[in-house]
Design a protein around this motif. Sequence first.
Motif, PDB file in Angstrom:
ATOM      1  N   PHE A  57      54.193  48.071  35.315  1.00  0.00           N
ATOM      2  CA  PHE A  57      53.085  49.016  35.367  1.00  0.00           C
ATOM      3  C   PHE A  57      51.782  48.358  34.927  1.00  0.00           C
ATOM      4  O   PHE A  57      50.727  48.603  35.512  1.00  0.00           O
ATOM      5  N   GLN A  58      51.845  47.491  33.914  1.00  0.00           N
ATOM      6  CA  GLN A  58      50.607  46.840  33.476  1.00  0.00           C
ATOM      7  C   GLN A  58      50.029  45.983  34.601  1.00  0.00           C
ATOM      8  O   GLN A  58      48.808  45.950  34.801  1.00  0.00           O
ATOM      9  N   ALA A  59      50.879  45.302  35.338  1.00  0.00           N
ATOM     10  CA  ALA A  59      50.388  44.517  36.482  1.00  0.00           C
ATOM     11  C   ALA A  59      49.751  45.428  37.520  1.00  0.00           C
ATOM     12  O   ALA A  59      48.744  45.071  38.151  1.00  0.00           O
ATOM     13  N   ALA A  60      50.315  46.617  37.716  1.00  0.00           N
ATOM     14  CA  ALA A  60      49.748  47.572  38.673  1.00  0.00           C
ATOM     15  C   ALA A  60      48.380  48.062  38.207  1.00  0.00           C
ATOM     16  O   ALA A  60      47.427  48.116  38.987  1.00  0.00           O
ATOM     17  N   TRP A  61      48.266  48.419  36.914  1.00  0.00           N
ATOM     18  CA  TRP A  61      46.975  48.892  36.388  1.00  0.00           C
ATOM     19  C   TRP A  61      45.918  47.784  36.502  1.00  0.00           C
ATOM     20  O   TRP A  61      44.791  48.035  36.930  1.00  0.00           O
ATOM     21  N   THR A  62      46.301  46.572  36.117  1.00  0.00           N
ATOM     22  CA  THR A  62      45.338  45.459  36.108  1.00  0.00           C
ATOM     23  C   THR A  62      44.860  45.126  37.513  1.00  0.00           C
ATOM     24  O   THR A  62      43.662  45.056  37.779  1.00  0.00           O
ATOM     25  N   THR A  63      45.807  44.893  38.415  1.00  0.00           N
ATOM     26  CA  THR A  63      45.413  44.495  39.776  1.00  0.00           C
ATOM     27  C   THR A  63      44.691  45.630  40.492  1.00  0.00           C
ATOM     28  O   THR A  63      43.736  45.402  41.242  1.00  0.00           O
ATOM     29  N   GLY A  64      45.124  46.871  40.246  1.00  0.00           N
ATOM     30  CA  GLY A  64      44.452  48.008  40.852  1.00  0.00           C
ATOM     31  C   GLY A  64      43.024  48.150  40.348  1.00  0.00           C
ATOM     32  O   GLY A  64      42.093  48.373  41.139  1.00  0.00           O
ATOM     33  N   TYR A  65      42.845  48.008  39.057  1.00  0.00           N
ATOM     34  CA  TYR A  65      41.504  48.149  38.468  1.00  0.00           C
ATOM     35  C   TYR A  65      40.552  47.076  38.991  1.00  0.00           C
ATOM     36  O   TYR A  65      39.429  47.373  39.405  1.00  0.00           O
ATOM     37  N   LEU A  66      41.019  45.817  38.974  1.00  0.00           N
ATOM     38  CA  LEU A  66      40.148  44.726  39.431  1.00  0.00           C
ATOM     39  C   LEU A  66      39.808  44.868  40.917  1.00  0.00           C
ATOM     40  O   LEU A  66      38.670  44.619  41.332  1.00  0.00           O
ATOM     41  N   ALA A  67      40.788  45.275  41.714  1.00  0.00           N
ATOM     42  CA  ALA A  67      40.530  45.487  43.140  1.00  0.00           C
ATOM     43  C   ALA A  67      39.523  46.614  43.333  1.00  0.00           C
ATOM     44  O   ALA A  67      38.579  46.498  44.115  1.00  0.00           O
ATOM     45  N   GLY A  68      39.718  47.719  42.613  1.00  0.00           N
ATOM     46  CA  GLY A  68      38.824  48.862  42.749  1.00  0.00           C
ATOM     47  C   GLY A  68      37.395  48.539  42.357  1.00  0.00           C
ATOM     48  O   GLY A  68      36.439  48.956  43.036  1.00  0.00           O
ATOM     49  N   GLN A  69      37.239  47.796  41.266  1.00  0.00           N
ATOM     50  CA  GLN A  69      35.903  47.394  40.833  1.00  0.00           C
ATOM     51  C   GLN A  69      35.212  46.558  41.917  1.00  0.00           C
ATOM     52  O   GLN A  69      34.043  46.773  42.231  1.00  0.00           O
ATOM     53  N   ALA A  70      35.959  45.609  42.473  1.00  0.00           N
ATOM     54  CA  ALA A  70      35.380  44.740  43.503  1.00  0.00           C
ATOM     55  C   ALA A  70      35.063  45.528  44.776  1.00  0.00           C
ATOM     56  O   ALA A  70      34.059  45.279  45.452  1.00  0.00           O
ATOM     57  N   MET A  71      35.902  46.493  45.107  1.00  0.00           N
ATOM     58  CA  MET A  71      35.716  47.272  46.331  1.00  0.00           C
ATOM     59  C   MET A  71      34.530  48.219  46.250  1.00  0.00           C
ATOM     60  O   MET A  71      34.049  48.704  47.278  1.00  0.00           O
ATOM     61  N   SER A  72      34.053  48.473  45.047  1.00  0.00           N
ATOM     62  CA  SER A  72      32.909  49.372  44.896  1.00  0.00           C
ATOM     63  C   SER A  72      31.595  48.735  45.339  1.00  0.00           C
ATOM     64  O   SER A  72      30.580  49.402  45.494  1.00  0.00           O
ATOM     65  N   LYS A  73      31.659  47.412  45.572  1.00  0.00           N
ATOM     66  CA  LYS A  73      30.452  46.678  45.964  1.00  0.00           C
ATOM     67  C   LYS A  73      30.475  46.425  47.471  1.00  0.00           C
ATOM     68  O   LYS A  73      31.533  46.199  48.062  1.00  0.00           O
ATOM     69  N   PRO A  74      29.314  46.439  48.107  1.00  0.00           N
ATOM     70  CA  PRO A  74      29.265  46.205  49.556  1.00  0.00           C
ATOM     71  C   PRO A  74      29.654  44.774  49.903  1.00  0.00           C
ATOM     72  O   PRO A  74      29.519  43.858  49.068  1.00  0.00           O
ATOM     73  N   LEU A  75      30.151  44.581  51.109  1.00  0.00           N
ATOM     74  CA  LEU A  75      30.462  43.235  51.579  1.00  0.00           C
ATOM     75  C   LEU A  75      29.190  42.394  51.643  1.00  0.00           C
ATOM     76  O   LEU A  75      28.130  42.898  52.040  1.00  0.00           O
ATOM     77  N   ALA A  76      29.304  41.129  51.259  1.00  0.00           N
ATOM     78  CA  ALA A  76      28.128  40.252  51.277  1.00  0.00           C
ATOM     79  C   ALA A  76      27.696  40.006  52.704  1.00  0.00           C
ATOM     80  O   ALA A  76      28.497  39.929  53.617  1.00  0.00           O
TER      81      ALA A  76
END
Length: 405
Positions: A386-405
Amino acid sequence: MGGGAAGFFGAIACAEANPAARVLLVEKTGKLLSKVRVSGGGRCNVTHACFSAAQLVQHYPRGGKKLKEPFQQFGAQDTVRWFARRGVELKTEADGRMFPTTDSSETIAQALLEAARQAGVQVLLNTNAEQLTPLPGGGFAVRLTGLHAQTLTAQRLLIATGGVPKTEGYDWLRQLGHTIAAPVPSLFTFNVPESPLKELMGVSVPLARVVIVGEKLDYEGPLLITHWGVSGPAVLKLSAWGARRLHELNYTGTALVNWIPAHNEETLRQWLHAFRDENGKKVVLVNPLFGLPQRLWRALVEQAGIGADTRWSELAGKLQNRLLELLLRMPLAVRGKTTFKEEFVTCGGVVLGEVNLKTMESRLHPGLHFAGEVLDIDGITGGFNFQAAWTTGYLAGQAMSKPLA
């Protein structure tokens, strides 16, 4: 895509970081957070009280040191704070596992559902992503089938579909050029059809060492005797570390159990010699040693061929050697595996070298992110998956909140 722990965490992180973004969570079944709800016997083992990234990575047979930086960005302490901010307090048990104070997985599921609702995440149930096509100008076309059949375009996508037991389940990711580490089961118990301990179902010891003969596979921890063989953390964690090799062996081999791992042959002989000198009149069968359960001790003594009335002073050296051997190296013929409750974990998935672990973004397709068990990451039992799920999900979500370069 995927309505489990990683998918929800990613969707929430994205929506909270960019309230203007339209965030869709697509789940092919009619149920959300299924594994969260069954985890830990319905209590949900949210994470582990391991707050150092350097120590945390040591609990991942696949992922290991590569996870150090992600865990530094969002680790177990961050998970505790995340849930606390949403009114969910976690407690730490003696073995380090962390659960909600309510002892109910529904507490965790509802916290995630409410966080997603407040963040404006739109959930599409009974909807499957059938086809994923990268677009020339960036972004993706996603063909959905089922209840919400349509073709969507998206700047960024998060794949959080969980572990897939059959390798063909990853073909659609292979078609995008990604390399897949073949999936094999992890976290399972050992079947021992001819177990001499069958009658001891339910007996457990707090610390035993399990070794696979001829392999560099061994682990110490609590051990549980079951009607089908052996289970408990010692076996489950060994199965995780040895997942690939045990698969190659077709889950067949000999496991040796050391019931008293504090001793080796030399120290045990010395201990027994001293014990016999002081306790010669005691009957071997009815006086368990080393804190072993009465039923287990009796079984070991009987298998050693020691008579019911034999006293320590009368015990022949040959019989003592048999008892010593059973205490230190009791052989169990493993012939298969059994899934641990409903908590099926797969090792394998998208290889980490093709993913930027700071953002969980594909190195092959900008805007494509991964989180959870779809990656070649898996931990031992105790809240680490579960910790791996929270970590990878959080980091992915943070990055996805930004527009593509």
